[in-house]
Every structure is written in C-alpha cells, then in structure tokens.
Design a protein around this motif. Structure first.
Motif, PDB file in Angstrom:
ATOM      1  N   GLY A   1       2.596 -34.902  15.119  1.00  0.00           N
ATOM      2  CA  GLY A   1       3.510 -33.817  15.449  1.00  0.00           C
ATOM      3  C   GLY A   1       3.414 -33.432  16.912  1.00  0.00           C
ATOM      4  N   ARG A   2       4.002 -32.281  17.225  1.00  0.00           N
ATOM      5  CA  ARG A   2       4.014 -31.800  18.597  1.00  0.00           C
ATOM      6  C   ARG A   2       2.597 -31.696  19.178  1.00  0.00           C
ATOM      7  N   GLY A   3       1.635 -31.434  18.300  1.00  0.00           N
ATOM      8  CA  GLY A   3       0.245 -31.285  18.743  1.00  0.00           C
ATOM      9  C   GLY A   3      -0.319 -32.532  19.393  1.00  0.00           C
TER      10      GLY A   3
ATOM     11  N   CYS B   1       6.416 -39.507  12.240  1.00  0.00           N
ATOM     12  CA  CYS B   1       6.313 -38.288  13.052  1.00  0.00           C
ATOM     13  C   CYS B   1       7.153 -37.138  12.507  1.00  0.00           C
ATOM     14  N   SER B   2       6.976 -35.974  13.127  1.00  0.00           N
ATOM     15  CA  SER B   2       7.776 -34.793  12.787  1.00  0.00           C
ATOM     16  C   SER B   2       9.026 -34.773  13.670  1.00  0.00           C
ATOM     17  N   ARG B   3       9.915 -33.836  13.370  1.00  0.00           N
ATOM     18  CA  ARG B   3      11.146 -33.746  14.156  1.00  0.00           C
ATOM     19  C   ARG B   3      10.878 -33.292  15.592  1.00  0.00           C
ATOM     20  N   ALA B   4       9.864 -32.452  15.768  1.00  0.00           N
ATOM     21  CA  ALA B   4       9.554 -31.979  17.120  1.00  0.00           C
ATOM     22  C   ALA B   4       9.291 -33.171  18.046  1.00  0.00           C
TER      23      ALA B   4
ATOM     24  N   LEU C   1      11.631 -42.835  12.666  1.00  0.00           N
ATOM     25  CA  LEU C   1      10.263 -42.554  12.230  1.00  0.00           C
ATOM     26  C   LEU C   1      10.085 -41.115  11.760  1.00  0.00           C
ATOM     27  N   GLN C   2      11.171 -40.347  11.763  1.00  0.00           N
ATOM     28  CA  GLN C   2      11.040 -38.924  11.401  1.00  0.00           C
ATOM     29  C   GLN C   2      10.952 -38.711   9.890  1.00  0.00           C
ATOM     30  N   VAL C   3       9.945 -37.941   9.511  1.00  0.00           N
ATOM     31  CA  VAL C   3       9.752 -37.562   8.113  1.00  0.00           C
ATOM     32  C   VAL C   3      10.296 -36.151   7.915  1.00  0.00           C
ATOM     33  N   GLY C   4      10.987 -35.923   6.825  1.00  0.00           N
ATOM     34  CA  GLY C   4      11.403 -34.553   6.517  1.00  0.00           C
ATOM     35  C   GLY C   4      12.832 -34.443   6.046  1.00  0.00           C
ATOM     36  N   GLN C   5      13.248 -33.225   5.935  1.00  0.00           N
ATOM     37  CA  GLN C   5      14.557 -32.911   5.359  1.00  0.00           C
ATOM     38  C   GLN C   5      15.706 -33.626   6.045  1.00  0.00           C
ATOM     39  N   THR C   6      15.654 -33.695   7.372  1.00  0.00           N
ATOM     40  CA  THR C   6      16.717 -34.390   8.097  1.00  0.00           C
ATOM     41  C   THR C   6      16.242 -35.759   8.580  1.00  0.00           C
ATOM     42  N   GLY C   7      15.065 -36.154   8.095  1.00  0.00           N
ATOM     43  CA  GLY C   7      14.544 -37.482   8.378  1.00  0.00           C
ATOM     44  C   GLY C   7      14.432 -38.234   7.069  1.00  0.00           C
TER      45      GLY C   7
ATOM     46  N   ILE D   1       0.560 -31.520  13.118  1.00  0.00           N
ATOM     47  CA  ILE D   1       1.826 -31.115  12.475  1.00  0.00           C
ATOM     48  C   ILE D   1       1.566 -29.779  11.782  1.00  0.00           C
ATOM     49  N   SER D   2       2.440 -28.782  12.045  1.00  0.00           N
ATOM     50  CA  SER D   2       2.151 -27.445  11.511  1.00  0.00           C
ATOM     51  C   SER D   2       2.400 -27.332  10.011  1.00  0.00           C
ATOM     52  N   GLY D   3       3.362 -28.130   9.485  1.00  0.00           N
ATOM     53  CA  GLY D   3       3.654 -28.058   8.050  1.00  0.00           C
ATOM     54  C   GLY D   3       4.846 -27.179   7.742  1.00  0.00           C
TER      55      GLY D   3
ATOM     56  N   ILE E   1       8.425 -26.111   6.345  1.00  0.00           N
ATOM     57  CA  ILE E   1       8.997 -26.460   5.029  1.00  0.00           C
ATOM     58  C   ILE E   1       9.881 -27.711   5.112  1.00  0.00           C
ATOM     59  N   GLN E   2      10.596 -27.847   6.240  1.00  0.00           N
ATOM     60  CA  GLN E   2      11.492 -29.009   6.375  1.00  0.00           C
ATOM     61  C   GLN E   2      10.711 -30.307   6.539  1.00  0.00           C
ATOM     62  N   HIS E   3       9.508 -30.223   7.082  1.00  0.00           N
ATOM     63  CA  HIS E   3       8.678 -31.425   7.186  1.00  0.00           C
ATOM     64  C   HIS E   3       8.049 -31.721   5.825  1.00  0.00           C
ATOM     65  N   VAL E   4       7.515 -30.689   5.213  1.00  0.00           N
ATOM     66  CA  VAL E   4       6.813 -30.855   3.937  1.00  0.00           C
ATOM     67  C   VAL E   4       7.749 -31.435   2.873  1.00  0.00           C
TER      68      VAL E   4
ATOM     69  N   ILE F   1      -4.967 -32.899   9.939  1.00  0.00           N
ATOM     70  CA  ILE F   1      -5.865 -32.634  11.071  1.00  0.00           C
ATOM     71  C   ILE F   1      -5.121 -31.664  11.978  1.00  0.00           C
ATOM     72  N   ASN F   2      -5.689 -30.464  12.153  1.00  0.00           N
ATOM     73  CA  ASN F   2      -4.994 -29.444  12.940  1.00  0.00           C
ATOM     74  C   ASN F   2      -6.020 -28.468  13.502  1.00  0.00           C
ATOM     75  N   LYS F   3      -5.779 -28.006  14.717  1.00  0.00           N
ATOM     76  CA  LYS F   3      -6.770 -27.094  15.316  1.00  0.00           C
ATOM     77  C   LYS F   3      -6.626 -25.659  14.796  1.00  0.00           C
TER      78      LYS F   3
ATOM     79  N   GLY G   1      -9.719 -28.935  13.813  1.00  0.00           N
ATOM     80  CA  GLY G   1     -10.299 -29.306  15.102  1.00  0.00           C
ATOM     81  C   GLY G   1      -9.288 -30.005  15.983  1.00  0.00           C
ATOM     82  N   ASP G   2      -9.772 -30.431  17.147  1.00  0.00           N
ATOM     83  CA  ASP G   2      -8.908 -31.062  18.145  1.00  0.00           C
ATOM     84  C   ASP G   2      -8.674 -32.528  17.774  1.00  0.00           C
ATOM     85  N   LEU G   3      -7.412 -32.873  17.613  1.00  0.00           N
ATOM     86  CA  LEU G   3      -7.078 -34.248  17.212  1.00  0.00           C
ATOM     87  C   LEU G   3      -7.556 -35.269  18.231  1.00  0.00           C
ATOM     88  N   ASN G   4      -7.631 -34.848  19.513  1.00  0.00           N
ATOM     89  CA  ASN G   4      -8.051 -35.794  20.560  1.00  0.00           C
ATOM     90  C   ASN G   4      -9.507 -36.233  20.384  1.00  0.00           C
TER      91      ASN G   4
HETATM   92  P1  FAD Z   1       4.758 -27.510  15.645  1.00  0.00           P
HETATM   93  O1  FAD Z   1       5.318 -26.644  14.579  1.00  0.00           O
HETATM   94  O2  FAD Z   1       4.874 -27.052  17.032  1.00  0.00           O
HETATM   95  O3  FAD Z   1       3.240 -27.737  15.276  1.00  0.00           O
HETATM   96  C1  FAD Z   1       2.308 -28.368  16.112  1.00  0.00           C
HETATM   97  C2  FAD Z   1       0.962 -28.241  15.435  1.00  0.00           C
HETATM   98  O4  FAD Z   1       0.009 -28.984  16.173  1.00  0.00           O
HETATM   99  C3  FAD Z   1       0.443 -26.810  15.337  1.00  0.00           C
HETATM  100  O5  FAD Z   1       0.124 -26.526  13.980  1.00  0.00           O
HETATM  101  C4  FAD Z   1      -0.804 -26.808  16.209  1.00  0.00           C
HETATM  102  O6  FAD Z   1      -1.836 -25.990  15.687  1.00  0.00           O
HETATM  103  C5  FAD Z   1      -1.205 -28.263  16.183  1.00  0.00           C
HETATM  104  N1  FAD Z   1      -1.954 -28.700  17.360  1.00  0.00           N
HETATM  105  C6  FAD Z   1      -1.628 -28.507  18.659  1.00  0.00           C
HETATM  106  N2  FAD Z   1      -2.532 -29.101  19.457  1.00  0.00           N
HETATM  107  C7  FAD Z   1      -3.457 -29.696  18.650  1.00  0.00           C
HETATM  108  C8  FAD Z   1      -4.619 -30.451  18.884  1.00  0.00           C
HETATM  109  N3  FAD Z   1      -5.037 -30.765  20.110  1.00  0.00           N
HETATM  110  N4  FAD Z   1      -5.337 -30.873  17.795  1.00  0.00           N
HETATM  111  C9  FAD Z   1      -4.926 -30.563  16.538  1.00  0.00           C
HETATM  112  N5  FAD Z   1      -3.829 -29.855  16.269  1.00  0.00           N
HETATM  113  C10 FAD Z   1      -3.077 -29.436  17.316  1.00  0.00           C
HETATM  114  N6  FAD Z   1      10.981 -30.998  10.972  1.00  0.00           N
HETATM  115  C11 FAD Z   1      10.528 -32.191  10.562  1.00  0.00           C
HETATM  116  O7  FAD Z   1       9.380 -32.562  10.820  1.00  0.00           O
HETATM  117  N7  FAD Z   1      11.347 -33.031   9.858  1.00  0.00           N
HETATM  118  C12 FAD Z   1      12.611 -32.700   9.522  1.00  0.00           C
HETATM  119  O8  FAD Z   1      13.301 -33.511   8.906  1.00  0.00           O
HETATM  120  C13 FAD Z   1      13.117 -31.420   9.916  1.00  0.00           C
HETATM  121  N8  FAD Z   1      14.362 -31.030   9.587  1.00  0.00           N
HETATM  122  C14 FAD Z   1      14.778 -29.761   9.942  1.00  0.00           C
HETATM  123  C15 FAD Z   1      16.037 -29.312   9.522  1.00  0.00           C
HETATM  124  C16 FAD Z   1      16.458 -28.027   9.844  1.00  0.00           C
HETATM  125  C17 FAD Z   1      17.798 -27.568   9.366  1.00  0.00           C
HETATM  126  C18 FAD Z   1      15.620 -27.193  10.621  1.00  0.00           C
HETATM  127  C19 FAD Z   1      16.057 -25.795  10.965  1.00  0.00           C
HETATM  128  C20 FAD Z   1      14.387 -27.640  11.035  1.00  0.00           C
HETATM  129  C21 FAD Z   1      13.950 -28.930  10.715  1.00  0.00           C
HETATM  130  N9  FAD Z   1      12.703 -29.395  11.136  1.00  0.00           N
HETATM  131  C22 FAD Z   1      12.251 -30.598  10.683  1.00  0.00           C
HETATM  132  C23 FAD Z   1      11.899 -28.664  12.140  1.00  0.00           C
HETATM  133  C24 FAD Z   1      10.774 -27.872  11.531  1.00  0.00           C
HETATM  134  O9  FAD Z   1      11.233 -26.585  11.182  1.00  0.00           O
HETATM  135  C25 FAD Z   1       9.636 -27.717  12.558  1.00  0.00           C
HETATM  136  O10 FAD Z   1      10.143 -27.139  13.736  1.00  0.00           O
HETATM  137  C26 FAD Z   1       8.952 -29.031  12.917  1.00  0.00           C
HETATM  138  O11 FAD Z   1       8.588 -29.721  11.749  1.00  0.00           O
HETATM  139  C27 FAD Z   1       7.730 -28.741  13.751  1.00  0.00           C
HETATM  140  O12 FAD Z   1       7.118 -29.935  14.132  1.00  0.00           O
HETATM  141  P2  FAD Z   1       5.559 -30.001  14.414  1.00  0.00           P
HETATM  142  O13 FAD Z   1       4.821 -29.595  13.187  1.00  0.00           O
HETATM  143  O14 FAD Z   1       5.284 -31.335  14.960  1.00  0.00           O
HETATM  144  O15 FAD Z   1       5.377 -28.955  15.605  1.00  0.00           O
END
Ligand code: FAD
Length: 351
Positions: free
Chosen positions: A238-240, A263-266, A277-283, A296-298, A300-303, A315-317, A333-336
């Motif tokens: 994910g974005r992390g 990966c996540s959508r972010a 490679l996107q997993v989730g509601q729109t992936g 990945i934060s988790g 609802i759309q990813h889950v 794995i999440n900090k 903890g830190d994914l790195n």
């Molecule tokens: P973030 O929510 O930003 O989470 C990043 C996480 O990384 C955080 O929990 C943080 O604690 C952790 N982190 C940061 N640095 C580190 C580190 N060094 N070590 C460990 N952990 C770290 N999302 C999808 O994934 N798939 C979809 O299909 C999808 N469809 C969507 C459809 C709609 C209509 C909408 C509104 C949203 C959709 N989303 C989808 C987006 C979704 O709501 C989230 O915004 C997205 O999943 C967030 O991605 P993320 O978890 O990678 O990022």
C-alpha cells in the motif's frame, strides 16, 4: 416494467448461467457461475443450465458438464464469432423468452457488464449488478406488517454507496431474477472428468441490422503481467511502501515464496504500479491461500477484494490500522525492517 402475476411467475424455473467464452476458450467466471448456480439450484430443488453462445463452440460443452452443468443450451451461429452486443443480447434474450429460467446469472466482466443490462431491459426484468453474495431466502428478509413475504427469492448482495454499506436486493415481481457476479468471488466445483450434460441446441435466427456493428480489427493488449486472481500467494503493498522503487522489498519476498505482487488503489493512483495489480472494489477480487497486506490501512474498499483469502498477514506500523481486524496474523512495525528480515528468514529456512 409491470409486475408479473403469480401464474406468470410460476412459469419460470431453473437456474441459468451465461457461459462466457472468448476465442472459444471458456472464461474462469463461467465455471464459477456454474458452481454457484448449482448451489442455488440445489436449494430450489432444480437444475443449473449453462447458456453457451458463440460460433463453433459445441466442443466446450463437456468442460461445462465437468464443472457441474446439468444442461447446456448451445446457441451456435457464425454471427456470434466475436462478442458484439446486438447478436449476443438477441441470443440470450431469446433463450430467456423460450426457456423461462427463474434465475439468470452473468459474470461482471467487461462482456457481462455490457450484456447483462441490455438483456434484462429486453426481457423486462431487473438486474443487480456486481454481486458479491447470492442466497435463496425470504423477501422482505424480515416480515413487514401488511406486506406479503415471498419465499425462495434470490437475495442479491452487493456493496452500495461507494462500498460504505452492503445492500441486499431482490426482484420478487419479475422473472428472471438477474444478477451480474464479480469474477473470483464464487467457487467453482471440483472437476469431474467424463461428466455429461444434456445438450439443447437452439438458434433463434440472426438477421443483421444496423445495431450489428462491424468489427474492423481486433487488437489485443499485450501484457506479461500474470493475473493476480490466479495467484496462490499475493504480497500486496500500500501507500506505506512509500515509492515505486521500494516495491523491490515486496518483489523479493514474493520471489522467495513463489508469489506475486499486488497493491492497493493508493499505489495505482500514485503511479507506482499498474491498475491490473489493484485489489479491491474497483480492482480485482482475489482469494489466494496467503495474502500479505503490507503498508495497507485496510479501507473497506480494499478489504472487499481480499477478505476471502485463506490466510491474511498484515504488516503495519499503526497498531490501530483496520487491516488488523481482518488479518489472521499481524506484525506491528516498520515494513522497511520487517519485510527484508522476513525474506531473509524464509530464504534461510528454504536453503
Ligand atoms: P493508506 O490508507 O494511506 O494506508 C497506508 C498504511 O501504511 C497506513 O495504515 C500506515 O500506517 C501504513 N504505513 C505507512 N508507513 C509504513 C511503514 N513504514 N511500515 C508499515 N506500515 C506503514 N482502495 C483499494 O485498495 N482498492 C480499491 O479497489 C478501491 N476502490 C475504491 C472505490 C471507491 C468508490 C472509493 C471511494 C475508494 C476506493 N479505494 C480502493 C480507496 C480506499 O478507500 C483507500 O483510500 C485505499 O485503499 C488506501 O490505500 P492504502 O491502504 O495503501 O493507503
């Protein structure tokens, strides 16, 4: 679309599924729908019928039978060689009008998302798009005073309002009850080699009209990316993860495990990985044996796209990240630090 009376409703029997094929190869969703259709049919004390539409497709019948189809209706015509909305919609709508199924399932694929609503409008019934769960039950689910509760209805569940809630929808007054179903959500049955289905050939006649588009050229996207829906092990970032380059940590882990990166959508929105490679509601909806959610934060759309995985490791900090609610194992903890250490430990274990 007027409501049907009880006499009309009673004429509709059996569960039909659209057996999608492309280039005379059945798509995975076809077997998933046969499996799900069979489960629903058993609850209704009826049979599952696959509707196979194409040109020179009769060779695919046995494969549908092997995955559980009791009957196969084959609509075979040169006009159906490649998917086009008009002849395919005519084929499926004609099958529905002739054979009157009570349930008609179509995959929520690019083809099915075009075909399903066109056909439902043509046969004047409703369609619930993008279902993730189907059940047979009473509707309304909870009795409402003064309102008749109908039994043995198809209850179609799908995410609604951008995935913030889940809606269960029924179609009690019209037939067939139609749904498109996400690929990767329903389970196919184990293949039974040699199983036979009753075959019914049916051709409603095809007369090209101005809605029959002419295909000038088909150019297929060339991609060497393996479909994440087929992977047994997914290492999802994910974005992390922080950057495209840093995905190397996840690729190394995937390599030692014989898995694939997703990966996540972010991540897609940031341009670090392609949309495939996107997993989730729109992936994509995936159900691997092992799913790593890393940084990945988790949401609802990813889950919604990965919660059916057999084992989920997060794995999440952030110890409060919602991903830990669906994870079987969690590392805070830190994914790195954690991901390279995990890769090394697995390498050592396998050495
Ligand atoms: P973030 O929510 O930003 O989470 C990043 C996480 O990384 C955080 O929990 C943080 O604690 C952790 N982190 C940061 N640095 C580190 C580190 N060094 N070590 C460990 N952990 C770290 N999302 C999808 O994934 N798939 C979809 O299909 C999808 N469809 C969507 C459809 C709609 C209509 C909408 C509104 C949203 C959709 N989303 C989808 C987006 C979704 O709501 C989230 O915004 C997205 O999943 C967030 O991605 P993320 O978890 O990678 O990022």
């Amino acid at each position: 679309m007027g409501a049907m009376n009880a006499e009309e409703l009673a004429k509709y029997k059996g569960v039909f599924v659209f057996a999608q094929q492309v280039d005379n190869v059945l798509s995975g969703i076809s077997f998933e729908l046969v499996g799900e259709g069979k489960r629903l049919a058993e609850k209704l004390g009826t049979e599952v019928t696959a509707v196979l539409v194409g040109s020179d497709v009769s060779g695919l019948v046995d494969e549908l039978a092997a995955y559980g189809a009791d009957k196969v209706i084959v609509v075979d015509d040169p006009e159906l060689k490649n998917y086009r909305t008009e002849p395919y919609a005519h084929a499926l709508a004609s099958v529905i009008n002739e054979f009157k199924p009570e349930i008609m399932l179509v995959g929520a694929t690019a083809i099915g998302r075009d075909l399903g609503p066109t056909v439902s409008a043509r046969v004047q019934t409703g369609l619930t798009a993008d279902c993730t769960l189907l059940e047979i039950g009473d509707f309304p689910v909870n009795p409402i005073p003064g309102k008749e509760q109908k039994h043995n209805q198809l209850l179609m569940t799908r995410p609604a309002f951008g995935g913030n809630t889940i809606a269960t929808i029924a179609c009690p007054d019209n037939r067939p009850q139609m749904a498109t179903v996400r690929p990767g959500v329903m389970q196919k049955l184990d293949k039974v080699e040699g199983a036979k289905a009753e075959v019914i050939n049916y051709n409603p006649g095809f007369t090209p009209n101005n809605r029959y588009v002419e295909i000038l050229e088909i150019s297929k996207a060339v991609s060497d990316i393996k479909d994440i829906m087929d992977a047994k092990i997914l290492v999802s970032g994910g974005r992390g993860v922080g950057s495209a380059e840093n995905f190397k940590l996840l690729e190394d882990l995937a390599d030692v495990l014989g898995g694939q990166v997703s990966c996540s959508r972010a991540v897609v929105d940031s341009g670090w990985k392609p949309k495939e490679l996107q997993v989730g509601q729109t992936g994509k909806t995936v159900r691997p044996q092992l799913y790593f959610a890393i940084g990945i934060s988790g949401a609802i759309q990813h889950v919604a796209g990965m919660e059916e995985s057999d084992i989920i490791i997060a794995i999440n900090k952030d110890p409060d990240a919602p991903i830990f609610d669906v994870a079987d194992y969690g590392v805070v903890g830190d994914l790195n630090k954690i991901v390279p250490a995990l890769t090394e430990a697995i390498k050592a274990e396998l050495a």
